[in-house]
Design an enzyme around this catalytic site. Structure first.
Site, PDB file in Angstrom:
ATOM      1  N   ASN A   9      13.644   9.686  -7.729  1.00  0.00           N
ATOM      2  CA  ASN A   9      13.122  10.103  -6.575  1.00  0.00           C
ATOM      3  C   ASN A   9      13.412  11.509  -6.189  1.00  0.00           C
ATOM      4  O   ASN A   9      14.662  11.412  -5.587  1.00  0.00           O
ATOM      5  CB  ASN A   9      13.068   8.773  -5.422  1.00  0.00           C
ATOM      6  CG  ASN A   9      12.378   9.369  -4.012  1.00  0.00           C
ATOM      7  OD1 ASN A   9      11.654  10.358  -4.156  1.00  0.00           O
ATOM      8  ND2 ASN A   9      12.491   8.703  -3.193  1.00  0.00           N
ATOM      9  N   LYS A  11      12.645  13.306  -3.902  1.00  0.00           N
ATOM     10  CA  LYS A  11      12.185  13.704  -2.283  1.00  0.00           C
ATOM     11  C   LYS A  11      11.931  14.891  -2.111  1.00  0.00           C
ATOM     12  O   LYS A  11      11.014  15.358  -2.803  1.00  0.00           O
ATOM     13  CB  LYS A  11      13.321  13.176  -1.560  1.00  0.00           C
ATOM     14  CG  LYS A  11      14.033  11.663  -1.932  1.00  0.00           C
ATOM     15  CD  LYS A  11      15.014  11.222  -0.850  1.00  0.00           C
ATOM     16  CE  LYS A  11      15.435   9.716  -1.354  1.00  0.00           C
ATOM     17  NZ  LYS A  11      16.496   9.320  -0.626  1.00  0.00           N
ATOM     18  N   HIS A  95       8.636   3.625   0.805  1.00  0.00           N
ATOM     19  CA  HIS A  95      10.200   4.297   0.776  1.00  0.00           C
ATOM     20  C   HIS A  95      10.463   4.223   2.589  1.00  0.00           C
ATOM     21  O   HIS A  95       9.868   4.486   3.300  1.00  0.00           O
ATOM     22  CB  HIS A  95      10.198   5.591   0.418  1.00  0.00           C
ATOM     23  CG  HIS A  95      11.773   6.021   0.146  1.00  0.00           C
ATOM     24  ND1 HIS A  95      12.375   6.482   1.327  1.00  0.00           N
ATOM     25  CD2 HIS A  95      12.406   6.029  -0.880  1.00  0.00           C
ATOM     26  CE1 HIS A  95      13.621   6.679   0.620  1.00  0.00           C
ATOM     27  NE2 HIS A  95      13.674   6.451  -0.640  1.00  0.00           N
ATOM     28  N   GLU A  97      12.508   6.125   4.201  1.00  0.00           N
ATOM     29  CA  GLU A  97      12.271   7.315   4.945  1.00  0.00           C
ATOM     30  C   GLU A  97      10.654   7.410   5.242  1.00  0.00           C
ATOM     31  O   GLU A  97      10.573   8.038   6.250  1.00  0.00           O
ATOM     32  CB  GLU A  97      12.400   8.583   3.952  1.00  0.00           C
ATOM     33  CG  GLU A  97      14.225   8.678   3.756  1.00  0.00           C
ATOM     34  CD  GLU A  97      14.509   9.109   2.188  1.00  0.00           C
ATOM     35  OE1 GLU A  97      13.687   9.782   1.438  1.00  0.00           O
ATOM     36  OE2 GLU A  97      15.839   8.857   1.988  1.00  0.00           O
ATOM     37  N   GLU A 167      16.039  -1.271  -1.587  1.00  0.00           N
ATOM     38  CA  GLU A 167      16.804  -0.112  -1.052  1.00  0.00           C
ATOM     39  C   GLU A 167      17.374  -0.376   0.260  1.00  0.00           C
ATOM     40  O   GLU A 167      16.681  -0.227   1.090  1.00  0.00           O
ATOM     41  CB  GLU A 167      16.067   1.328  -1.291  1.00  0.00           C
ATOM     42  CG  GLU A 167      15.348   1.559  -2.521  1.00  0.00           C
ATOM     43  CD  GLU A 167      15.260   3.180  -2.724  1.00  0.00           C
ATOM     44  OE1 GLU A 167      15.929   3.646  -3.702  1.00  0.00           O
ATOM     45  OE2 GLU A 167      14.481   3.655  -1.731  1.00  0.00           O
ATOM     46  N   GLY A 173      21.713   7.819   0.261  1.00  0.00           N
ATOM     47  CA  GLY A 173      22.212   9.131   0.547  1.00  0.00           C
ATOM     48  C   GLY A 173      23.506   9.024   1.642  1.00  0.00           C
ATOM     49  O   GLY A 173      23.969   9.946   1.763  1.00  0.00           O
ATOM     50  N   SER A 213      22.482   5.284  -3.458  1.00  0.00           N
ATOM     51  CA  SER A 213      23.493   5.900  -4.175  1.00  0.00           C
ATOM     52  C   SER A 213      23.982   5.278  -5.318  1.00  0.00           C
ATOM     53  O   SER A 213      24.994   5.064  -5.835  1.00  0.00           O
ATOM     54  CB  SER A 213      24.912   5.574  -3.143  1.00  0.00           C
ATOM     55  OG  SER A 213      24.534   6.155  -1.854  1.00  0.00           O
TER      56      SER A 213
HETATM   57  P1  13P Z   1      20.020   8.112  -2.952  1.00  0.00           P
HETATM   58  O1  13P Z   1      20.271   7.706  -4.563  1.00  0.00           O
HETATM   59  O2  13P Z   1      20.553   9.618  -2.775  1.00  0.00           O
HETATM   60  O3  13P Z   1      20.965   7.321  -2.146  1.00  0.00           O
HETATM   61  O4  13P Z   1      18.676   7.674  -2.538  1.00  0.00           O
HETATM   62  C1  13P Z   1      18.384   6.465  -3.064  1.00  0.00           C
HETATM   63  C2  13P Z   1      16.745   6.286  -2.624  1.00  0.00           C
HETATM   64  O5  13P Z   1      16.238   6.745  -1.675  1.00  0.00           O
HETATM   65  C3  13P Z   1      15.865   6.464  -3.834  1.00  0.00           C
HETATM   66  O6  13P Z   1      14.479   6.219  -3.377  1.00  0.00           O
END
Ligand code: 13P
Length: 251
Positions: A9, A11, A95, A97, A167, A173, A213
């Protein structure tokens, strides 16, 4: 046997030039990888160019969101069939976010999942608890609500076009990954819930990815868990070598 899915992803990162260059760097590093579904999810503006760059390779394309209507006066939205048109086979939906910053709800997730399936896409449906919810012992309740809501009215047949991604929000992150056991516990819970909702064969077949992560050095332990069928990778998917190392976790 469930084919593992390793999805990156990206982002809100990378211009068209950077995205195509990343996929071009990635191609030779994963061209020999068999038995893994490899997916990358660039921003909307880079989708068709990344599709061109990855054509003929074993890298599949996902969008990071979609709308549920096919067309109409919906300024700013993108329909699943247009994602297909741009070369996508997958779309990430719900997601954390999007739930956190853009008002995504289980109800909107469900509408998007149905629309994505209808357009012939595979929906990667994200669920996950916040740190406060985990500390309040609400993890399973939150996950159950999100899975039931997101997959409401989905049939066993349609579930073939669904991948679930667990997740935990506190692991995204933050560099703080869930332990193998913490992740496995929730994955097993999700699979049991899918069995209750749609029957054991569906539960046995559905891929459940872990995200939060994931890095080259922790992917192997996660992938060794019985109910972890892949990874949804953020930060570590932005570089070809680290994403390839995750894709090639078995080698
Ligand atoms: P990270 O791997 O940066 O923690 O992000 C995970 C994520 O949100 C994948 O959709």
């Amino acid at each position: 046997m469930r084919t593992p899915v390793i999805a990156g992803n990206w982002k809100l990162f990378k211009t068209i030039a950077e995205a195509t260059s990343l996929v071009n760097d990635l191609k030779p590093l994963v061209s020999g990888t068999a038995g893994v579904e490899i997916v990358v999810a660039p921003v909307f503006t880079a989708l068709s160019r990344v599709a061109e760059a990855s054509a003929g390779s074993n890298i599949r394309l996902a969008a990071q969101d979609c709308f549920w209507e096919e067309e109409g006066a919906f300024t700013g939205e993108v329909a699943p069939k247009l994602l297909k048109d741009a070369g996508c086979s997958h779309v990430i939906i719900g997601h954390s976010e999007r739930r956190q910053y853009f008002g995504e709800t289980d109800e909107s997730v469900n509408k998007k999942v149905k629309a994505a399936i209808g357009a012939g896409l595979t929906a990667i449906v994200c669920v996950g608890e916040t740190l406060a919810e985990r500390e309040a012992d609400k993890t399973f309740a939150v996950i159950e609500t999100q899975v039931r809501g997101g997959l409401a009215d989905i049939t066993a047949e349609s579930l073939k076009q669904v991948v679930i991604a667990y997740e935990p929000v506190w692991a995204i992150g933050t560099g703080k990954t869930a332990s193998d056991a913490q992740a496995q516990e929730v994955h097993a819970f999700i699979r049991c819930l899918v069995a209750k909702l749609l029957g054991q064969p569906s539960a046995d077949a559905v891929r459940i990815l872990y995200g939060g992560s994931v890095k080259p050095d922790n992917v192997k332990g996660l992938m060794a868990q019985a109910d972890i069928d892949g990874a949804l990778v953020g930060g570590a998917s932005l570089k070809a070598d680290s994403f390839a190392a995750i894709v090639n976790y078995a080698g």
